[in-house]
Write an enzyme that holds these catalytic residues in place. Structure first.
Site, PDB file in Angstrom:
ATOM      1  N   SER A 138       0.873  -1.193   0.000  1.00  0.00           N
ATOM      2  CA  SER A 138       0.000   0.000   0.000  1.00  0.00           C
ATOM      3  C   SER A 138       0.900   1.230   0.000  1.00  0.00           C
ATOM      4  CB  SER A 138      -0.852  -0.013   1.270  1.00  0.00           C
ATOM      5  OG  SER A 138      -1.412   1.258   1.510  1.00  0.00           O
ATOM      6  N   TYR A 151      -1.618  -0.847  10.547  1.00  0.00           N
ATOM      7  CA  TYR A 151      -1.794  -1.135   9.116  1.00  0.00           C
ATOM      8  C   TYR A 151      -0.573  -0.671   8.317  1.00  0.00           C
ATOM      9  CZ  TYR A 151      -3.728  -1.216   4.413  1.00  0.00           C
ATOM     10  OH  TYR A 151      -3.918  -1.458   3.070  1.00  0.00           O
TER      11      TYR A 151
HETATM   12  N1  NAP Z   1      -8.744  -0.532  -0.973  1.00  0.00           N
HETATM   13  C1  NAP Z   1      -7.711   0.212  -0.653  1.00  0.00           C
HETATM   14  O1  NAP Z   1      -7.828   1.446  -0.471  1.00  0.00           O
HETATM   15  C2  NAP Z   1      -6.332  -0.393  -0.565  1.00  0.00           C
HETATM   16  C3  NAP Z   1      -5.231   0.466  -0.690  1.00  0.00           C
HETATM   17  C4  NAP Z   1      -3.950  -0.066  -0.597  1.00  0.00           C
HETATM   18  C5  NAP Z   1      -3.778  -1.431  -0.388  1.00  0.00           C
HETATM   19  N2  NAP Z   1      -4.874  -2.247  -0.246  1.00  0.00           N
HETATM   20  C6  NAP Z   1      -4.621  -3.654   0.029  1.00  0.00           C
HETATM   21  O2  NAP Z   1      -5.161  -4.415  -1.041  1.00  0.00           O
HETATM   22  C7  NAP Z   1      -5.549  -5.707  -0.567  1.00  0.00           C
HETATM   23  C8  NAP Z   1      -6.970  -6.002  -1.033  1.00  0.00           C
HETATM   24  O3  NAP Z   1      -7.839  -5.047  -0.429  1.00  0.00           O
HETATM   25  P1  NAP Z   1      -9.217  -4.633  -1.096  1.00  0.00           P
HETATM   26  O4  NAP Z   1      -9.221  -3.175  -1.276  1.00  0.00           O
HETATM   27  O5  NAP Z   1      -9.513  -5.505  -2.244  1.00  0.00           O
HETATM   28  O6  NAP Z   1     -10.211  -4.944   0.129  1.00  0.00           O
HETATM   29  P2  NAP Z   1     -11.507  -5.857   0.198  1.00  0.00           P
HETATM   30  O7  NAP Z   1     -12.411  -5.557  -0.942  1.00  0.00           O
HETATM   31  O8  NAP Z   1     -12.022  -5.682   1.588  1.00  0.00           O
HETATM   32  O9  NAP Z   1     -10.924  -7.348   0.010  1.00  0.00           O
HETATM   33  C9  NAP Z   1     -10.208  -7.996   1.004  1.00  0.00           C
HETATM   34  C10 NAP Z   1     -10.116  -9.472   0.668  1.00  0.00           C
HETATM   35  O10 NAP Z   1      -9.381 -10.128   1.708  1.00  0.00           O
HETATM   36  C11 NAP Z   1     -10.102 -11.281   2.112  1.00  0.00           C
HETATM   37  N3  NAP Z   1      -9.869 -11.587   3.519  1.00  0.00           N
HETATM   38  C12 NAP Z   1     -10.003 -10.745   4.582  1.00  0.00           C
HETATM   39  N4  NAP Z   1      -9.760 -11.397   5.731  1.00  0.00           N
HETATM   40  C13 NAP Z   1      -9.461 -12.685   5.384  1.00  0.00           C
HETATM   41  C14 NAP Z   1      -9.136 -13.849   6.122  1.00  0.00           C
HETATM   42  N5  NAP Z   1      -9.044 -13.832   7.461  1.00  0.00           N
HETATM   43  N6  NAP Z   1      -8.912 -15.004   5.454  1.00  0.00           N
HETATM   44  C15 NAP Z   1      -9.011 -15.039   4.099  1.00  0.00           C
HETATM   45  N7  NAP Z   1      -9.306 -13.977   3.346  1.00  0.00           N
HETATM   46  C16 NAP Z   1      -9.534 -12.806   3.986  1.00  0.00           C
HETATM   47  C17 NAP Z   1     -11.551 -10.924   1.877  1.00  0.00           C
HETATM   48  O11 NAP Z   1     -12.324 -12.099   1.675  1.00  0.00           O
HETATM   49  P3  NAP Z   1     -13.375 -12.721   2.716  1.00  0.00           P
HETATM   50  O12 NAP Z   1     -13.932 -11.601   3.532  1.00  0.00           O
HETATM   51  O13 NAP Z   1     -14.368 -13.396   1.828  1.00  0.00           O
HETATM   52  O14 NAP Z   1     -12.561 -13.681   3.492  1.00  0.00           O
HETATM   53  C18 NAP Z   1     -11.462 -10.133   0.582  1.00  0.00           C
HETATM   54  O15 NAP Z   1     -11.502 -11.007  -0.515  1.00  0.00           O
HETATM   55  C19 NAP Z   1      -5.373  -5.676   0.949  1.00  0.00           C
HETATM   56  O16 NAP Z   1      -4.159  -6.298   1.276  1.00  0.00           O
HETATM   57  C20 NAP Z   1      -5.320  -4.192   1.266  1.00  0.00           C
HETATM   58  O17 NAP Z   1      -4.586  -3.935   2.427  1.00  0.00           O
HETATM   59  C21 NAP Z   1      -6.139  -1.759  -0.341  1.00  0.00           C
END
Ligand code: NAP
Length: 255
Positions: A138, A151
């Site tokens: 991130s 985080y």
């Molecule tokens: N969105 C942002 O602003 C942003 C910015 C920078 C980096 N990121 C990073 O990008 C990545 C994806 O985030 P996103 O934005 O796509 O968020 P998201 O839509 O909330 O997706 C998160 C994913 O992680 C899975 N997950 C969460 N807890 C889990 C667990 N205990 N076991 C297995 N799977 C789990 C969720 O699936 P289930 O709930 O079905 O398990 C979901 O598929 C993350 O690492 C996040 O830190 C996001």
């Protein structure tokens, strides 16, 4: 069997990777997807150009690793790409977060760092020359963040780990890319807390754009993928501006 593996595939960035991987690789036999919400993963089967194999489970628990390990041993896949996207953030001052929130702070470390490391460790033996690892870090990795202390620290780990791993694996022909987006429009904020910082709102990106850039950077063997001019400027700023000043500025914006 040529395979790609995607964690966090039920939503947001991980789901978008599954959608785009079929276009990126023309010869994939399967995409293995991991997350807790099975119904979401089932729905992905209809959207993906490539057959999807589901591993339903919690990456904070042992069972899903056992099933993944068994499939690796039974099917001996040639893993062309591993995408570690599962992760979450929880905002709030570290000392003021009480009750259930306290556990979330340590779960964040366990999922964002430990699970990512474990998935990588288990998968590398099944990867060969030309293989790719994409780890979701991130822009929060670039410097410490007030109100997002744990985080940002977990993402600094992901960035540092990915760069060193990439350097180690280069001789095997495996390339590692740490993806460092700013805010992306996904369900992330329903877990972390709503996006209130006006600067962050201004730079909100779309998951398809971030993933397209990540896949293109991975193809070019880049160790870091940063989407958008705003985040590129943030990365540069974090290199040259003392982090104590950035923390002070963040304090003003979050008040
Ligand atoms: N969105 C942002 O602003 C942003 C910015 C920078 C980096 N990121 C990073 O990008 C990545 C994806 O985030 P996103 O934005 O796509 O968020 P998201 O839509 O909330 O997706 C998160 C994913 O992680 C899975 N997950 C969460 N807890 C889990 C667990 N205990 N076991 C297995 N799977 C789990 C969720 O699936 P289930 O709930 O079905 O398990 C979901 O598929 C993350 O690492 C996040 O830190 C996001």
């Amino acid at each position: 069997m040529r395979t790609a593996v995607v964690t966090g595939a039920s939503s947001g960035i991980g789901r978008e990777f599954v959608r785009q991987l079929g276009y990126f690789y023309k010869d994939l036999d399967e995409i293995w997807v991991i997350a807790r919400r099975a119904e979401r993963l089932e729905a992905l089967k209809k959207e993906s150009r490539v057959p999807v194999r589901i591993f339903e489970g919690d990456l904070l628990k042992k069972q899903v690793y056992k099933e993944y390990h068994r499939s690796l041993k039974d099917l001996c896949p040639d893993v062309r790409m591993l995408v570690n996207s599962a992760g979450f953030g929880k905002s709030g001052s570290f000392i003021n977060i009480a009750g259930e929130g306290k556990k979330l702070q340590t779960d964040m470390v366990d999922l964002n760092c430990r699970a990512l490391t474990r998935m990588t460790q288990m998968t590398i033996p099944w990867m060969g020359k030309g293989g790719r690892i994409i780890n979701l870090a991130s822009a929060a990795a670039f410097c410490p963040q007030n109100g997002f202390a744990v985080y940002a620290a977990t993402k600094a780990y992901v960035l540092s780990f990915s760069r060193a791993l990439g350097s180690e694996l280069k001789s095997c022909g495996i390339y590692v890319t740490a993806v460092c987006p700013g805010p992306v429009d996904t369900e992330f904020f329903s877990v972390s807390g709503e996006l209130t910082n006006p600067l962050k709102k201004l730079t909100l990106a779309s998951a398809p754009g971030v993933v397209r850039k990540a896949l293109s950077d991975s193809r070019k063997k880049r160790s870091v993928s940063v989407y958008g001019a705003g985040m590129k400027a943030a990365r540069l700023g974090a290199k040259f501006i003392p982090h104590s000043l950035i923390l002070k500025a963040e304090e003003l914006f979050t008040k």
